[in-house]
Design an enzyme around this catalytic site. Structure first.
Site, PDB file in Angstrom:
ATOM      1  N   ASN A 114      61.768 -39.620   8.034  1.00  0.00           N
ATOM      2  CA  ASN A 114      61.547 -41.074   8.106  1.00  0.00           C
ATOM      3  C   ASN A 114      60.159 -41.480   7.616  1.00  0.00           C
ATOM      4  O   ASN A 114      60.017 -42.431   6.842  1.00  0.00           O
ATOM      5  CB  ASN A 114      61.764 -41.577   9.540  1.00  0.00           C
ATOM      6  CG  ASN A 114      63.177 -41.313  10.022  1.00  0.00           C
ATOM      7  OD1 ASN A 114      64.026 -40.879   9.243  1.00  0.00           O
ATOM      8  ND2 ASN A 114      63.440 -41.565  11.290  1.00  0.00           N
ATOM      9  N   THR A 159      59.903 -84.986 -19.431  1.00  0.00           N
ATOM     10  CA  THR A 159      60.297 -84.944 -18.018  1.00  0.00           C
ATOM     11  C   THR A 159      61.782 -85.288 -18.027  1.00  0.00           C
ATOM     12  O   THR A 159      62.234 -86.048 -18.896  1.00  0.00           O
ATOM     13  CB  THR A 159      59.527 -85.969 -17.148  1.00  0.00           C
ATOM     14  OG1 THR A 159      59.856 -87.275 -17.580  1.00  0.00           O
ATOM     15  CG2 THR A 159      58.016 -85.756 -17.244  1.00  0.00           C
ATOM     16  N   HIS A 160      62.544 -84.715 -17.120  1.00  0.00           N
ATOM     17  CA  HIS A 160      64.016 -84.879 -17.117  1.00  0.00           C
ATOM     18  C   HIS A 160      64.589 -84.460 -18.465  1.00  0.00           C
ATOM     19  O   HIS A 160      65.650 -84.943 -18.857  1.00  0.00           O
ATOM     20  CB  HIS A 160      64.435 -86.322 -16.824  1.00  0.00           C
ATOM     21  CG  HIS A 160      63.733 -86.935 -15.656  1.00  0.00           C
ATOM     22  ND1 HIS A 160      64.279 -86.959 -14.383  1.00  0.00           N
ATOM     23  CD2 HIS A 160      62.515 -87.514 -15.547  1.00  0.00           C
ATOM     24  CE1 HIS A 160      63.421 -87.548 -13.550  1.00  0.00           C
ATOM     25  NE2 HIS A 160      62.344 -87.891 -14.231  1.00  0.00           N
ATOM     26  N   SER A 282      77.467 -62.882 -34.210  1.00  0.00           N
ATOM     27  CA  SER A 282      78.806 -63.045 -33.655  1.00  0.00           C
ATOM     28  C   SER A 282      79.772 -62.225 -34.502  1.00  0.00           C
ATOM     29  O   SER A 282      79.566 -62.051 -35.703  1.00  0.00           O
ATOM     30  CB  SER A 282      79.186 -64.525 -33.716  1.00  0.00           C
ATOM     31  OG  SER A 282      80.589 -64.673 -33.758  1.00  0.00           O
ATOM     32  N   ASN A 290      72.037 -65.543 -32.190  1.00  0.00           N
ATOM     33  CA  ASN A 290      71.980 -65.979 -30.794  1.00  0.00           C
ATOM     34  C   ASN A 290      70.814 -65.345 -30.031  1.00  0.00           C
ATOM     35  O   ASN A 290      70.535 -64.165 -30.210  1.00  0.00           O
ATOM     36  CB  ASN A 290      73.281 -65.595 -30.073  1.00  0.00           C
ATOM     37  CG  ASN A 290      74.493 -66.202 -30.748  1.00  0.00           C
ATOM     38  OD1 ASN A 290      74.467 -67.368 -31.151  1.00  0.00           O
ATOM     39  ND2 ASN A 290      75.545 -65.413 -30.888  1.00  0.00           N
TER      40      ASN A 290
END
Ligand code: ARG
Length: 453
Positions: A114, A159-160, A282, A290
């Site tokens: 332990n 922002t957002h 792809s 990608n």
């Protein structure tokens, strides 16, 4: 009943299989640290003020030499952990008994697996954290270099995700660098918590021998021993969970960087360019490049969050003292470290390879981006802020495109696009590099003193 022989007795093979779990594989990463912990323990045993000694100084030296050979043979692929060994601890004891005879049978005196595994894990984590913090510094360096190379290149601040105000590539890059560097506070907390030595707590209740726990702690380069032996046995798992929580938070910061890179390199934005060799194609769409790596950063982040949660879940309902549940913490922290370290390295490579498309960045400056600056010019001419705000908001169609470079240059206060303190980043990164170098040198010299390998 069919049973399999182990050091601790004969066991049903299915029980052995289930309880041993992945230890024979995972514990291979602990061989070096297990041998180091044993070298310290045996050295301390040989110095204990009792007659006859458990092991003599000369015997301790022979054990250390044999341990150094185990480390060397593990590095050369000549050391394996059998299922019947159960784990690295008993595999090393078996090997030492094979090479040293009765002396090998003495090394486990006054110790339990332990406290042994707990010390192995802590040495392993310490070594890994040196490497990881160096990789944090390298990624921060790559981001700062990218920011510096394209410092005042105008970039729409959002922002957002909507266009908000004029900003710069330098601000974007160093903002991410700073967020990542700040995570070293959590890593440092995990480092300090890990830098405590559990050795000598044995099964969690000490032993009736005059162990010098400060001595083993010093030999291994820990800051100090964990004082309470019962507490030391419970600190296993807590240590790994603290590390994983710090890693999870760091990964969350890396994931946000990756997400920005995906977004701003997609053709619709085209602000940043990624080397084609860093993208994958792809099987059906010939035009595809990608950013799979960056997508995987997001999924790996989710995994590390899961690993941190798994570690804490494993702990929360466990009674005090050692329980076998703790063994399962091993795979969790090892996986967390490995994912985080490879992610830091690949992101540093991506950032260094990224280019900018200035024309696309400038094209993002639609008139609305300058709205706040226009209102602030009215303030400078004496109009109260809220009135200026409404005058602009009521006449948005009157806004026109302005010079983005001038808008960036006007933001000179501390931390804004034209007020970035490049020396601050240099200082923070080089301090981190120096800390890591000093710590890993100290650690390595302690290791060499104990085990010449
Ligand atoms: N492989 C075990 C672990 O990682 C070692 C400790 C075993 N201790 C015990 N009391 N069964 O937890």
């Amino acid at each position: 009943m069919k049973t399999e022989k182990t050091i601790t007795g004969d066991v049903d093979p299915d029980v052995l299989d289930y309880t041993v779990g992945d230890d024979p594989v995972l514990d291979m990463d602990l061989v070096k640290w297990d041998c180091l912990g044993t070298a310290a323990h045996v050295t301390m045993l040989s110095e204990m003020p009792i007659t006859p000694p458990v092991v003599t100084k000369e015997e301790a030296a022979r054990v250390r030499a044999a341990l150094a050979q185990v480390v060397a043979s593990a590095q050369a692929g000549g050391f394996t952990i059998e299922e019947s060994d159960q784990d690295v601890h008993m595999a090393v004891e078996r090997r030492l008994t094979e090479t040293l005879g009765d002396l090998g049978k003495k090394i486990h005196t006054g110790r339990s697996r332990n406290d042994q595994v707990a010390v192995d894990v802590r040495l392993h984590i310490k070594d890994q954290l040196h490497g990881l913090e160096g990789e944090v510094a390298a990624l921060a360096r790559a981001l700062v270099a990218f920011g510096r190379a394209h410092d005042r290149v105008p970039m729409v601040g959002r922002t957002h995700l909507q266009p908000a105000m004029p900003s710069s590539v330098g601000s974007w890059a160093t903002g991410h660098a700073e967020m990542i560097l700040d995570q070293t506070a959590n890593l440092e907390a995990a480092y300090q918590l890990n830098d405590l030595c559990p050795l000598g707590s044995a099964a969690g209740y000490g032993v009736p021998l005059p162990l010098d726990r400060k001595r083993t702690s010093d030999l291994l380069g820990f800051a100090r021993p964990l004082h309470n032996v019962f507490g030391a046995s419970m600190a296993r798992g807590e240590d790994e969970a603290a590390l994983l929580s710090a890693l999870a938070q760091l990964m969350a910061a890396l994931s946000r960087l990756a997400e920005d890179m995906i977004l701003f390199s997609m053709p619709e934005f085209g602000y940043f360019t990624l080397p084609r060799a860093y993208c994958t194609g792809s099987s059906i769409m010939p035009q595809k490049y990608n950013p799979d790596v960056l997508e995987l950063v997001r999924s790996k982040t989710a995994q590390v969050l899961g690993l941190a949660t798994a570690a804490l879940s494993l702990l929360h309902a466990m009674p005090g003292g050692y329980n076998r549940d703790l063994q399962d913490c091993k795979g969790l922290y090892m996986k967390g470290l490995s994912i985080t370290r490879t992610t830091l390295r690949i992101l540093a490579k991506f950032v260094a390879g990224m280019g900018v498309d200035e024309a696309r960045l400038r094209a993002g400056f639609i008139p609305g981006v300058f709205a706040t600056d226009v209102a602030l010019r009215k303030v400078a001419a004496g109009t109260p802020w809220r009135e200026a705000y409404h005058q602009v908001r009521d006449n948005l169609e009157a806004l026109s495109a302005e010079d983005p470079d001038a808008a960036v240059a006007a933001k000179t206060h501390a931390g804004a696009a034209a007020g970035l303190d490049w020396d601050l980043y240099e200082t923070r990164i080089s301090e981190l590099e120096r800390l890591v170098a000093r710590r890993s040198q100290d650690f390595e010299s302690k290791r060499k003193e104990l085990l010449q390998s």
